[in-house]
Design a protein around this motif. Structure first.
Motif, PDB file in Angstrom:
ATOM      1  N   PHE B 263       0.830  -1.207   0.000  1.00 38.94           N
ATOM      2  CA  PHE B 263       0.000   0.000   0.000  1.00 38.94           C
ATOM      3  C   PHE B 263       0.872   1.267   0.000  1.00 38.94           C
ATOM      4  O   PHE B 263       0.583   2.227  -0.693  1.00 38.94           O
ATOM      5  CB  PHE B 263      -0.932   0.021   1.215  1.00 38.94           C
ATOM      6  CG  PHE B 263      -2.130  -0.863   1.080  1.00 38.94           C
ATOM      7  CD1 PHE B 263      -2.991  -0.733   0.006  1.00 38.94           C
ATOM      8  CD2 PHE B 263      -2.411  -1.839   2.022  1.00 38.94           C
ATOM      9  CE1 PHE B 263      -4.114  -1.553  -0.128  1.00 38.94           C
ATOM     10  CE2 PHE B 263      -3.525  -2.655   1.906  1.00 38.94           C
ATOM     11  CZ  PHE B 263      -4.375  -2.513   0.824  1.00 38.94           C
ATOM     12  N   HIS B 264       1.932   1.231   0.798  1.00 40.27           N
ATOM     13  CA  HIS B 264       2.792   2.423   0.875  1.00 40.27           C
ATOM     14  C   HIS B 264       3.506   2.679  -0.446  1.00 40.27           C
ATOM     15  O   HIS B 264       3.821   3.819  -0.779  1.00 40.27           O
ATOM     16  CB  HIS B 264       3.869   2.230   1.949  1.00 40.27           C
ATOM     17  CG  HIS B 264       3.319   2.083   3.333  1.00 40.27           C
ATOM     18  ND1 HIS B 264       2.299   2.874   3.788  1.00 40.27           N
ATOM     19  CD2 HIS B 264       3.653   1.255   4.355  1.00 40.27           C
ATOM     20  CE1 HIS B 264       2.016   2.519   5.033  1.00 40.27           C
ATOM     21  NE2 HIS B 264       2.811   1.541   5.400  1.00 40.27           N
ATOM     22  N   TYR B 267       2.520   5.432  -3.542  1.00 41.69           N
ATOM     23  CA  TYR B 267       2.878   6.842  -3.402  1.00 41.69           C
ATOM     24  C   TYR B 267       4.392   6.996  -3.331  1.00 41.69           C
ATOM     25  O   TYR B 267       4.975   7.842  -4.011  1.00 41.69           O
ATOM     26  CB  TYR B 267       2.231   7.421  -2.138  1.00 41.69           C
ATOM     27  CG  TYR B 267       2.676   8.841  -1.827  1.00 41.69           C
ATOM     28  CD1 TYR B 267       2.121   9.923  -2.485  1.00 41.69           C
ATOM     29  CD2 TYR B 267       3.677   9.084  -0.878  1.00 41.69           C
ATOM     30  CE1 TYR B 267       2.545  11.219  -2.208  1.00 41.69           C
ATOM     31  CE2 TYR B 267       4.101  10.366  -0.601  1.00 41.69           C
ATOM     32  CZ  TYR B 267       3.532  11.433  -1.269  1.00 41.69           C
ATOM     33  OH  TYR B 267       3.956  12.719  -0.996  1.00 41.69           O
ATOM     34  N   GLU B 289      -8.344  -1.341   5.236  1.00 46.13           N
ATOM     35  CA  GLU B 289      -8.662  -0.387   6.302  1.00 46.13           C
ATOM     36  C   GLU B 289      -7.498   0.584   6.543  1.00 46.13           C
ATOM     37  O   GLU B 289      -6.358   0.160   6.765  1.00 46.13           O
ATOM     38  CB  GLU B 289      -8.957  -1.175   7.582  1.00 46.13           C
ATOM     39  CG  GLU B 289      -9.637  -0.367   8.633  1.00 46.13           C
ATOM     40  CD  GLU B 289      -9.863  -1.196   9.890  1.00 46.13           C
ATOM     41  OE1 GLU B 289      -9.862  -2.434   9.800  1.00 46.13           O
ATOM     42  OE2 GLU B 289     -10.006  -0.590  10.953  1.00 46.13           O
ATOM     43  N   ASN B 290      -7.793   1.858   6.464  1.00 44.84           N
ATOM     44  CA  ASN B 290      -6.824   2.951   6.633  1.00 44.84           C
ATOM     45  C   ASN B 290      -5.863   3.109   5.460  1.00 44.84           C
ATOM     46  O   ASN B 290      -4.954   3.934   5.511  1.00 44.84           O
ATOM     47  CB  ASN B 290      -5.998   2.793   7.914  1.00 44.84           C
ATOM     48  CG  ASN B 290      -6.849   2.857   9.144  1.00 44.84           C
ATOM     49  OD1 ASN B 290      -7.806   3.625   9.175  1.00 44.84           O
ATOM     50  ND2 ASN B 290      -6.545   2.047  10.142  1.00 44.84           N
ATOM     51  N   TYR B 291      -6.039   2.340   4.435  1.00 41.54           N
ATOM     52  CA  TYR B 291      -5.155   2.483   3.270  1.00 41.54           C
ATOM     53  C   TYR B 291      -5.934   2.880   2.020  1.00 41.54           C
ATOM     54  O   TYR B 291      -5.442   2.732   0.912  1.00 41.54           O
ATOM     55  CB  TYR B 291      -4.392   1.174   3.023  1.00 41.54           C
ATOM     56  CG  TYR B 291      -3.386   0.883   4.099  1.00 41.54           C
ATOM     57  CD1 TYR B 291      -2.179   1.567   4.139  1.00 41.54           C
ATOM     58  CD2 TYR B 291      -3.656  -0.041   5.102  1.00 41.54           C
ATOM     59  CE1 TYR B 291      -1.258   1.326   5.137  1.00 41.54           C
ATOM     60  CE2 TYR B 291      -2.745  -0.285   6.111  1.00 41.54           C
ATOM     61  CZ  TYR B 291      -1.552   0.407   6.125  1.00 41.54           C
ATOM     62  OH  TYR B 291      -0.640   0.174   7.128  1.00 41.54           O
ATOM     63  N   ASP B 293      -6.466   5.581   0.747  1.00 37.64           N
ATOM     64  CA  ASP B 293      -5.893   6.689  -0.026  1.00 37.64           C
ATOM     65  C   ASP B 293      -4.648   6.272  -0.814  1.00 37.64           C
ATOM     66  O   ASP B 293      -3.964   7.119  -1.377  1.00 37.64           O
ATOM     67  CB  ASP B 293      -5.546   7.848   0.915  1.00 37.64           C
ATOM     68  CG  ASP B 293      -4.474   7.460   1.925  1.00 37.64           C
ATOM     69  OD1 ASP B 293      -4.194   6.244   2.070  1.00 37.64           O
ATOM     70  OD2 ASP B 293      -3.911   8.360   2.579  1.00 37.64           O
ATOM     71  N   SER B 294      -4.386   4.986  -0.855  1.00 37.05           N
ATOM     72  CA  SER B 294      -3.113   4.538  -1.429  1.00 37.05           C
ATOM     73  C   SER B 294      -2.899   4.954  -2.875  1.00 37.05           C
ATOM     74  O   SER B 294      -1.774   5.181  -3.295  1.00 37.05           O
ATOM     75  CB  SER B 294      -3.019   3.013  -1.334  1.00 37.05           C
ATOM     76  OG  SER B 294      -2.978   2.642   0.011  1.00 37.05           O
ATOM     77  N   THR B 297      -2.836   9.621  -5.662  1.00 36.85           N
ATOM     78  CA  THR B 297      -1.630  10.403  -5.888  1.00 36.85           C
ATOM     79  C   THR B 297      -1.759  11.062  -7.257  1.00 36.85           C
ATOM     80  O   THR B 297      -2.536  10.597  -8.096  1.00 36.85           O
ATOM     81  CB  THR B 297      -0.372   9.520  -5.888  1.00 36.85           C
ATOM     82  OG1 THR B 297      -0.328   8.787  -7.124  1.00 36.85           O
ATOM     83  CG2 THR B 297      -0.380   8.524  -4.742  1.00 36.85           C
TER      84      THR B 297
END
Lengths: 375, 618
Positions: B263-264, B267, B289-291, B293-294, B297
């Motif tokens: 996921f990181h 970006y 969950e919580n990713y 917005d991956s 960009t």
């Protein structure tokens, strides 16, 4: 302002060095600069932060029972928080003067959040260095926001040189400085203040009213300005820190106000006070009161702040009682009127409540209330 | 066409001002175009000095991702035919492929020469890939200009050999469209492996189409972590990036523990396109969950899903959750990579389909060979410049697969009134499990080689998460005491981990028709009945439940499992199996694990603890 200028000055070389270093060393200058800054302006704060950081991390990591570990961390942080906020050191002759470690309120609440998230098993895998980077983060050390660990870690893992983000950061710092210096210090504190003074003799009620407006506006402008600088500085380092304000004076009700004012603190109180109390008591009003009392106490443990918190708790409870009632539904048929009225009432309630904390003591506040209410 | 040949491509990338640009980023190492082109040039010089000629076949088998790309492209440049041989292929299969390939050269990881019995021969081009061990104090060695010991000791291995190659003039052979570019073995048994032969024309036609459909430019950064010994990895990764003067990103080798890093990475590495299979999307959906917005960009453009059927719900969920567009492509090794595209931009799109053929033709016929009407199912055929030349040294298989330039895909499809194709089934005997093609006869062949087995049949049964899973029906000799765990232990060295059956069912006899042909649909029915019986006896004890779920998910008999087993100690505990393991438990106990809990379930003991707590909390 002086501390802010110091942070900005330190940040220039820190940002430059950080981006020039290989990726795995990039947070090192930020952590070191934060430690040096604290050592310079508040060595006690550095000591408290360093000790609690290690205790919080390792207690949760190595203690056999997670529940006990989390309780130990929360008790530890709360005890230190109360020790300084209640000036117990002075009273017990442990300290010579009343002193509050710089940034204590922010890093205490960050650590409590960390512990509770660990309890909820919502912390992604991380190292002590990640945790240190989170707590020793120069942009937010002084005045928040109370950013969360998970988004911080996410940015820490994915950050990279991003010219768009960097220029947004610079812009944001400029906005922040403009808010503090031009709108806050020059227009509100200097010009507006002079105007209030000039009308005080002829229009004393109006002068009092405008004085409250000036106080609340300035509090917002200053705080939002500082937050802008913190968010902007974070952007320069590749982090997108949570927003702390969202046009709070346009809130249409008091619950809405707390979703727009000091967002990171009100969200903290919602997640770590309101929800647990709601879970335990199933009573919304008690939960709101507890949350708002904690919110008030976070600023200062004093009668005026507790009253201020309680006042907001009552207002939020009243709003929730009113919401959905016949009169509210009827007013919904006129959205513009409802919105205008909502903004007017909310703003004036906020102004009215801030009288409690703008004066030196509660008696002076009562005097001001009397004047404002023609009593 | 942007580039019509390998010569044109190399003229372009050596001429333009992209030498400092990053060609590939693998984990944290960056390789610029200059470094890459120098590597290609030196290798070409080495080929010339070792008398490799255009058209020679060289087996490429290394686990190093950069070297795989470097050699493949250096071979392409010099007209040498790459024979891809996955370094993970078990010995027996590898030996069969080596025999079939009859290659003039080998570039393989050093230990593979011994394990695959490739003997030293001066008549062949042999290059052992032997990476230098990363030693501590590298910086000081560099400062003191010390030569590393490994370099000094074995100068004839790769990459050490590059140091001895100077800047010599080389003559690059002229390469024609009809020349063979590479051979990729896809299926068949060890006695008759099937190698897909791809020409330069096939390859460049495909690269042109892919670039157009994916809207690639020289700013594109292709995030591709798919296996390199598969077309979706090698063609849609380094080669497609090179073709567009873009950058190939390979920040990790994917497994379930790296989902956060994945996921990181979008970006962090400025990915513009992400190439994946539905299994990876399924993981991303589960751990989102919580990713969410991956992909938000300014650089990101498309997710490209290939290799197996993309479930419509998963497709919609991912697009909605991550606010991103998925391009679903359909193809096979025989069409280089893709043929039908459910694309975006200027191309028409219909979610749930494999889209339309682009730069090729597609038709659907019935069993008599007549083209069917709209929305009627039939066999899917494809024709175009990207369709392969035939199977390597296998004219029978070639004539069966290709008729008048049309390739029989072996898939059942239908086309709707708007011209969108939808895959509805399969006639060729293949199981697509989590994006990996498994040929059941290959697995059956290995099972049958066990002395106690009389016969066996492997089939794919549908699975909501991984599409299909491979199971085996086995008949053993009457007096034999062969059990699941013995058979699985026997199979492990013979098959790749993803080829190991997820379950084995013992039959007294396999159901057969009058002609003696095994009736797979009957086997499927009987297996379903057996599974239902097993589920009824599912124990309520936590340890037993965990083991039962693990056994089913990881394809290991319960008595072989210990509560101390971890993701490292169980061979079959890969990303796909992890997902199955979790889902089985969730279904069994009607619970839903939190992301953090799922991430923590990396051993049976921890899984038991988390499950127990979950049930206690309920």
């Amino acid at each position: 302002m002086e501390a802010l200028i110091n942070i900005l000055t330190i940040s220039i070389p820190v940002v430059a060095v950080s981006w020039l270093l290989p990726e795995r060393w990039q947070m090192l200058p930020v952590v070191v600069a934060t430690a040096l800054f604290l050592a310079w302006v508040s060595p006690l704060s550095l000591m408290v932060l360093a000790v609690t950081t290690l205790i919080s991390y390792y207690t949760i990591k190595v203690y056999p029972s997670l529940t006990s570990a989390v309780l130990i961390v929360i008790i530890q942080i709360t005890a230190i928080f109360l020790f300084f906020k209640l000036e117990l050191g002075l009273k017990g002759a442990l300290l010579k003067e009343a002193i509050i470690p710089l940034g204590l309120s922010y890093y205490s609440f960050r650590q409590i959040h960390y512990a509770i998230e660990a309890y909820k098993k919502q912390l992604p895998q991380h190292t002590i260095l990640d945790f240190i980077s989170y707590l020793f983060f120069l942009p937010t050390i002084l005045i928040g926001p109370i950013n969360r660990f998970q988004p911080f870690l996410k940015d820490l893992k994915r950050r990279r040189w991003d010219s768009t983000l960097f220029s947004l950061g610079l812009e944001r710092i400029l906005y922040g400085l403009a808010k503090i210096t031009v709108i806050g210090n020059w227009i509100l504190v200097f010009k507006f203040n002079n105007f209030i003074r000039s009308i005080r003799l002829d229009y004393p009620w109006l002068a009092d009213y405008l004085n409250v407006v000036k106080y609340v506006s300035n509090a917002y402008i200053q705080f939002a300005g500082y937050s802008d600088v913190a968010i902007g500085l974070s952007m320069l380092l590749g982090f997108k820190i949570t927003e702390n304000f969202n046009y709070p004076f346009l809130a249409t009700n008091i619950a809405d106000f707390w979703r727009r004012w000091h967002i990171s603190l009100s969200n903290w109180c919602r997640d770590y006070v309101f929800y647990p109390f709601l879970g335990m008591t199933r009573n919304g009003v008690i939960s709101i009161i507890m949350s708002m009392l904690v919110l008030g106490a976070w600023h200062e443990i004093s009668m005026r702040y507790l009253l201020w918190g309680a006042m907001h708790a009552v207002a939020i409870s009243v709003w929730h009682k009113y919401e959905g009632k016949a009169i509210h539904r009827k007013l919904s048929q006129f959205p513009l009127v409802q919105k205008g009225l909502g903004i007017f009432i909310t703003l004036h309630f906020v102004l009215f409540s801030f009288v409690l904390i703008m004066e030196e003591n509660i008696w002076e506040s009562i005097e001001l209330y009397k004047r404002l209410l023609f009593i | 066409m942007k580039y019509n040949s390998i010569q044109g491509l190399f003229e372009r990338i050596t001429r333009t001002d992209i030498q400092k640009k990053v060609f590939a980023q693998i984990i944290d190492t960056k390789y610029t175009y200059r470094q890459f082109l120098e590597g290609v040039h030196k290798l070409n010089s080495l080929f010339q000095s070792r008398n490799l000629k255009k058209g020679d076949r060289v087996i490429l088998s290394t686990s190093d991702d950069y070297y795989t790309a470097l050699f493949f492209i250096a071979f392409l440049r010099y007209g040498i035919v790459t024979i891809f041989l996955d370094p993970e292929v078990p010995e027996k299969q590898a030996k069969a492929l080596i025999k079939k390939a009859d290659a003039q050269g080998y570039v393989m990881d050093d230990p593979l020469f011994e394990s695959r019995n490739v003997i030293d021969s001066s008549n062949q081009f042999q290059l052992r890939v032997k990476k230098n061990l990363q030693k501590k104090g590298k910086l000081f060695n560099r400062l003191l200009k010390r030569k590393t010991e490994a370099n000094a000791a074995e100068p004839n291995t790769f990459p050490a050999i590059l140091a001895s190659i100077g800047e010599k003039e080389i003559t690059i052979p002229s390469i024609a469209f009809s020349d063979l570019a590479y051979v990729l073995f896809t299926s068949g048994t060890t006695s008759e492996p099937k190698g897909v032969m791809i020409t330069y024309e096939n390859l460049f036609a495909q690269l042109h189409t892919l670039s157009k459909v994916y809207e690639l430019t020289n700013q594109s950064r292709l995030h591709n972590i798919l296996p390199l010994y598969h077309v979706d990895g090698i063609i849609q990764g380094p080669l497609l990036a090179l073709y567009n003067e873009g950058t190939w990103l390979r920040p990790m080798r994917f497994d379930q523990s790296k989902i956060n890093d994945l996921f990181h990475s979008f970006y962090k590495y400025r990915a513009s396109h992400f190439f994946c299979v539905p299994l990876i999307l399924s993981f991303m959906d589960k751990y989102s969950e919580n990713y969410e917005d991956s992909f938000l960009t300014e650089d990101f453009k498309y997710i490209i899903s290939s290799a197996s059927k993309l479930d419509e719900k998963l497709w919609i969920d991912i697009e909605r959750k991550f606010k991103v567009t998925i391009l679903n492509v359909y193809g096979m090794t025989e069409t280089v990579a893709a043929a039908l595209y459910c694309a975006s931009g200027d191309h028409p799109r219909k979610v749930g389909t494999v889209g339309i053929p682009i730069d090729c033709e597609a038709k659907i016929t019935n069993s008599e060979g007549a083209v069917v009407k709209e929305n009627e199912a039939g066999i899917l055929w494809i024709k175009g410049a990207n369709v392969f030349n035939g199977y390597f040294k296998n004219p029978d298989a070639t004539s069966k697969a290709i008729q008048d330039g049309w390739i029989n895909t072996g898939d059942i499809a239908s086309v709707d009134e708007d011209g969108f194709f939808k895959i509805t089934g399969r006639i060729r005997n293949m199981v697509i499990s989590g994006g990996v093609n498994i040929y059941p006869e290959q697995v059956s062949e290995m099972i049958n080689s066990h002395p106690d087995v009389i016969e066996s049949c492997c089939i794919g049964i549908s699975d909501e998460h991984i599409g299909e899973k491979l199971v085996s029906a086995v008949v053993v000799s009457p007096n034999a005491s062969l059990n699941k765990s013995d058979l699985l232990s026997f199979l492990r060295p013979l098959l790749k981990s993803n080829q190991i059956p997820k379950d084995i069912f013992f039959f007294n006899a396999l159901p057969k028709g009058k002609s003696g042909k095994i009736q797979t649909n009957q086997i499927e029915k009987q297996i379903e009945n057996l599974k239902n019986d097993t589920q009824k006896t599912f124990s309520t004890g936590h340890q037993e439940s965990i083991k039962t779920a693990a056994s089913e998910a990881f394809g290991i008999a319960i008595d072989m499992l210990s509560m101390d087993d971890t993701a490292q100690s169980i061979d079959g505990w890969d990303s796909m199996a992890h997902l199955m393991f979790i889902t089985i438990l969730e279904k069994r106990f009607n619970i839903r694990f939190a992301t953090s809990e799922m991430m923590n379930m990396t051993s049976l003991r921890t899984s038991e603890r988390i499950l127990k707590k979950k049930l206690d909390d309920r």
